[in-house]
Design a protein around this motif. Structure first.
Motif, PDB file in Angstrom:
ATOM      1  N   VAL A  24      18.920   2.704 -10.985  1.00  0.00           N
ATOM      2  CA  VAL A  24      17.605   2.453 -10.413  1.00  0.00           C
ATOM      3  C   VAL A  24      17.813   1.387  -9.350  1.00  0.00           C
ATOM      4  O   VAL A  24      18.198   0.263  -9.653  1.00  0.00           O
ATOM      5  CB  VAL A  24      16.600   1.999 -11.488  1.00  0.00           C
ATOM      6  CG1 VAL A  24      15.278   1.614 -10.853  1.00  0.00           C
ATOM      7  CG2 VAL A  24      16.395   3.095 -12.518  1.00  0.00           C
ATOM      8  N   GLU A  25      17.597   1.760  -8.093  1.00  0.00           N
ATOM      9  CA  GLU A  25      17.895   0.867  -6.978  1.00  0.00           C
ATOM     10  C   GLU A  25      16.859  -0.242  -6.846  1.00  0.00           C
ATOM     11  O   GLU A  25      17.200  -1.398  -6.698  1.00  0.00           O
ATOM     12  CB  GLU A  25      17.969   1.661  -5.672  1.00  0.00           C
ATOM     13  CG  GLU A  25      19.032   2.728  -5.664  1.00  0.00           C
ATOM     14  CD  GLU A  25      20.433   2.174  -5.731  1.00  0.00           C
ATOM     15  OE1 GLU A  25      20.685   1.108  -5.170  1.00  0.00           O
ATOM     16  OE2 GLU A  25      21.284   2.825  -6.347  1.00  0.00           O
ATOM     17  N   ARG A  26      15.583   0.130  -6.852  1.00  0.00           N
ATOM     18  CA  ARG A  26      14.543  -0.892  -6.735  1.00  0.00           C
ATOM     19  C   ARG A  26      13.230  -0.386  -7.296  1.00  0.00           C
ATOM     20  O   ARG A  26      12.949   0.803  -7.271  1.00  0.00           O
ATOM     21  CB  ARG A  26      14.370  -1.373  -5.304  1.00  0.00           C
ATOM     22  CG  ARG A  26      13.999  -0.332  -4.307  1.00  0.00           C
ATOM     23  CD  ARG A  26      13.663  -0.906  -2.952  1.00  0.00           C
ATOM     24  NE  ARG A  26      14.825  -1.422  -2.257  1.00  0.00           N
ATOM     25  CZ  ARG A  26      14.897  -1.567  -0.949  1.00  0.00           C
ATOM     26  NH1 ARG A  26      13.883  -1.239  -0.204  1.00  0.00           N
ATOM     27  NH2 ARG A  26      15.963  -2.039  -0.379  1.00  0.00           N
ATOM     28  N   VAL A  27      12.448  -1.324  -7.776  1.00  0.00           N
ATOM     29  CA  VAL A  27      11.094  -1.075  -8.243  1.00  0.00           C
ATOM     30  C   VAL A  27      10.228  -2.116  -7.552  1.00  0.00           C
ATOM     31  O   VAL A  27      10.458  -3.313  -7.707  1.00  0.00           O
ATOM     32  CB  VAL A  27      10.989  -1.205  -9.780  1.00  0.00           C
ATOM     33  CG1 VAL A  27       9.556  -1.019 -10.250  1.00  0.00           C
ATOM     34  CG2 VAL A  27      11.913  -0.218 -10.472  1.00  0.00           C
ATOM     35  N   ARG A  28       9.248  -1.638  -6.771  1.00  0.00           N
ATOM     36  CA  ARG A  28       8.455  -2.572  -5.962  1.00  0.00           C
ATOM     37  C   ARG A  28       6.982  -2.217  -6.012  1.00  0.00           C
ATOM     38  O   ARG A  28       6.620  -1.043  -5.898  1.00  0.00           O
ATOM     39  CB  ARG A  28       8.913  -2.517  -4.513  1.00  0.00           C
ATOM     40  CG  ARG A  28      10.331  -2.981  -4.341  1.00  0.00           C
ATOM     41  CD  ARG A  28      10.886  -2.710  -2.996  1.00  0.00           C
ATOM     42  NE  ARG A  28      10.045  -3.194  -1.917  1.00  0.00           N
ATOM     43  CZ  ARG A  28      10.474  -3.388  -0.693  1.00  0.00           C
ATOM     44  NH1 ARG A  28      11.718  -3.124  -0.391  1.00  0.00           N
ATOM     45  NH2 ARG A  28       9.679  -3.817   0.247  1.00  0.00           N
ATOM     46  N   PRO A  29       6.137  -3.228  -6.157  1.00  0.00           N
ATOM     47  CA  PRO A  29       4.695  -2.968  -6.055  1.00  0.00           C
ATOM     48  C   PRO A  29       4.298  -2.824  -4.585  1.00  0.00           C
ATOM     49  O   PRO A  29       4.888  -3.452  -3.702  1.00  0.00           O
ATOM     50  CB  PRO A  29       4.068  -4.222  -6.670  1.00  0.00           C
ATOM     51  CG  PRO A  29       5.081  -5.288  -6.460  1.00  0.00           C
ATOM     52  CD  PRO A  29       6.429  -4.610  -6.502  1.00  0.00           C
ATOM     53  N   THR A  30       3.317  -1.975  -4.318  1.00  0.00           N
ATOM     54  CA  THR A  30       2.834  -1.790  -2.958  1.00  0.00           C
ATOM     55  C   THR A  30       1.317  -1.775  -2.945  1.00  0.00           C
ATOM     56  O   THR A  30       0.673  -1.428  -3.941  1.00  0.00           O
ATOM     57  CB  THR A  30       3.338  -0.468  -2.347  1.00  0.00           C
ATOM     58  OG1 THR A  30       2.849   0.621  -3.133  1.00  0.00           O
ATOM     59  CG2 THR A  30       4.835  -0.406  -2.274  1.00  0.00           C
ATOM     60  N   LEU A  31       0.753  -2.156  -1.828  1.00  0.00           N
ATOM     61  CA  LEU A  31      -0.682  -2.057  -1.578  1.00  0.00           C
ATOM     62  C   LEU A  31      -0.864  -1.248  -0.311  1.00  0.00           C
ATOM     63  O   LEU A  31      -0.153  -1.460   0.674  1.00  0.00           O
ATOM     64  CB  LEU A  31      -1.304  -3.440  -1.389  1.00  0.00           C
ATOM     65  CG  LEU A  31      -1.412  -4.315  -2.628  1.00  0.00           C
ATOM     66  CD1 LEU A  31      -1.921  -5.700  -2.232  1.00  0.00           C
ATOM     67  CD2 LEU A  31      -2.336  -3.698  -3.646  1.00  0.00           C
ATOM     68  N   ARG A  32      -1.814  -0.330  -0.342  1.00  0.00           N
ATOM     69  CA  ARG A  32      -2.111   0.447   0.857  1.00  0.00           C
ATOM     70  C   ARG A  32      -3.599   0.764   0.867  1.00  0.00           C
ATOM     71  O   ARG A  32      -4.268   0.679  -0.160  1.00  0.00           O
ATOM     72  CB  ARG A  32      -1.288   1.727   0.926  1.00  0.00           C
ATOM     73  CG  ARG A  32      -1.616   2.744  -0.130  1.00  0.00           C
ATOM     74  CD  ARG A  32      -0.804   4.034   0.051  1.00  0.00           C
ATOM     75  NE  ARG A  32      -1.091   4.975  -0.996  1.00  0.00           N
ATOM     76  CZ  ARG A  32      -2.070   5.873  -0.970  1.00  0.00           C
ATOM     77  NH1 ARG A  32      -2.871   5.940   0.078  1.00  0.00           N
ATOM     78  NH2 ARG A  32      -2.268   6.699  -1.971  1.00  0.00           N
ATOM     79  N   VAL A  33      -4.109   1.141   2.013  1.00  0.00           N
ATOM     80  CA  VAL A  33      -5.499   1.542   2.135  1.00  0.00           C
ATOM     81  C   VAL A  33      -5.541   3.057   2.054  1.00  0.00           C
ATOM     82  O   VAL A  33      -4.888   3.755   2.839  1.00  0.00           O
ATOM     83  CB  VAL A  33      -6.112   1.031   3.460  1.00  0.00           C
ATOM     84  CG1 VAL A  33      -7.548   1.506   3.593  1.00  0.00           C
ATOM     85  CG2 VAL A  33      -6.032  -0.476   3.522  1.00  0.00           C
ATOM     86  N   GLY A  34      -6.288   3.574   1.084  1.00  0.00           N
ATOM     87  CA  GLY A  34      -6.394   5.011   0.885  1.00  0.00           C
ATOM     88  C   GLY A  34      -7.279   5.656   1.930  1.00  0.00           C
ATOM     89  O   GLY A  34      -7.931   4.984   2.747  1.00  0.00           O
ATOM     90  N   PRO A  35      -7.364   6.994   1.937  1.00  0.00           N
ATOM     91  CA  PRO A  35      -8.174   7.702   2.937  1.00  0.00           C
ATOM     92  C   PRO A  35      -9.663   7.388   2.825  1.00  0.00           C
ATOM     93  O   PRO A  35     -10.401   7.521   3.788  1.00  0.00           O
ATOM     94  CB  PRO A  35      -7.885   9.175   2.663  1.00  0.00           C
ATOM     95  CG  PRO A  35      -7.194   9.232   1.361  1.00  0.00           C
ATOM     96  CD  PRO A  35      -6.651   7.878   1.057  1.00  0.00           C
ATOM     97  N   ASP A  36     -10.103   6.947   1.642  1.00  0.00           N
ATOM     98  CA  ASP A  36     -11.522   6.611   1.457  1.00  0.00           C
ATOM     99  C   ASP A  36     -11.827   5.157   1.812  1.00  0.00           C
ATOM    100  O   ASP A  36     -12.956   4.703   1.691  1.00  0.00           O
ATOM    101  CB  ASP A  36     -11.943   6.894   0.026  1.00  0.00           C
ATOM    102  CG  ASP A  36     -11.050   6.219  -1.004  1.00  0.00           C
ATOM    103  OD1 ASP A  36     -10.126   5.487  -0.600  1.00  0.00           O
ATOM    104  OD2 ASP A  36     -11.271   6.423  -2.213  1.00  0.00           O
ATOM    105  N   GLY A  37     -10.804   4.393   2.240  1.00  0.00           N
ATOM    106  CA  GLY A  37     -11.004   3.014   2.651  1.00  0.00           C
ATOM    107  C   GLY A  37     -10.767   1.991   1.564  1.00  0.00           C
ATOM    108  O   GLY A  37     -10.830   0.791   1.817  1.00  0.00           O
TER     109      GLY A  37
END
Length: 154
Positions: A24-37
């Motif tokens: 397992v190379e990496r495990v990372r949390p991410t935040l993004r804005v979905g299509p609904d905003g």
């Protein structure tokens, strides 16, 4: 790692060799804005499996080689806020077509420059001014048909 081993459908789709180790190379949390905003929190994880095949093992996989080969595969997984798998992009390690394309590209890249046939011009042709040499690419990417896309949706 446990998620991979507890999901035989994912293991089959990734064509993982169960007798060899997975990293397992990496495990990372991410935040993004979905299509609904709305802001969506996800977890991304990448894993790889790589090992050396003897010439006999490579031939049994369908690779035309007389020497041992090093093969590699893996994938990227994305989990939603509830910890459920929402997306997987896979590069199967035991996919003979994929490994044949990689082996052909590696052999083409390691071929000596003087192995190419000499280019001859007809004597009557006017001299051509020197052109800047274009960037050489080892091999074009393999064509991927619609039924062999490298994604997996549970």
């Amino acid at each position: 790692m446990r998620f991979l081993w507890e999901n035989p459908t994912l293991l089959a789709a990734a064509r993982i060799d169960p007798t060899r180790p997975i990293a397992v190379e990496r495990v990372r949390p991410t935040l993004r804005v979905g299509p609904d905003g709305f802001v969506v929190s996800e977890i991304g994880a990448t894993f790889t499996q790589e090992f050396r095949l003897s010439a006999a093992e490579a031939r049994s996989l369908g690779l035309a080689t007389r020497a041992p080969v090093f093969i590699r595969g893996g994938g990227q997984l994305r989990f939603d806020e509830g910890g459920r798998l929402s997306f997987a992009a896979l590069k199967p390690i035991l996919d003979p077509d994929r490994q044949r394309a990689k082996l052909a590209a590696a052999q083409l890249a390691t071929r000596p420059a003087n192995a190419a046939a000499p280019v001859t011009r007809p004597a009557a042709a006017p001299p051509v001014p020197p052109q800047p040499s274009p960037r050489k690419i080892a091999a074009p990417p393999p064509e991927v048909s619609a039924d062999r896309r490298p994604t997996f949706h549970p």
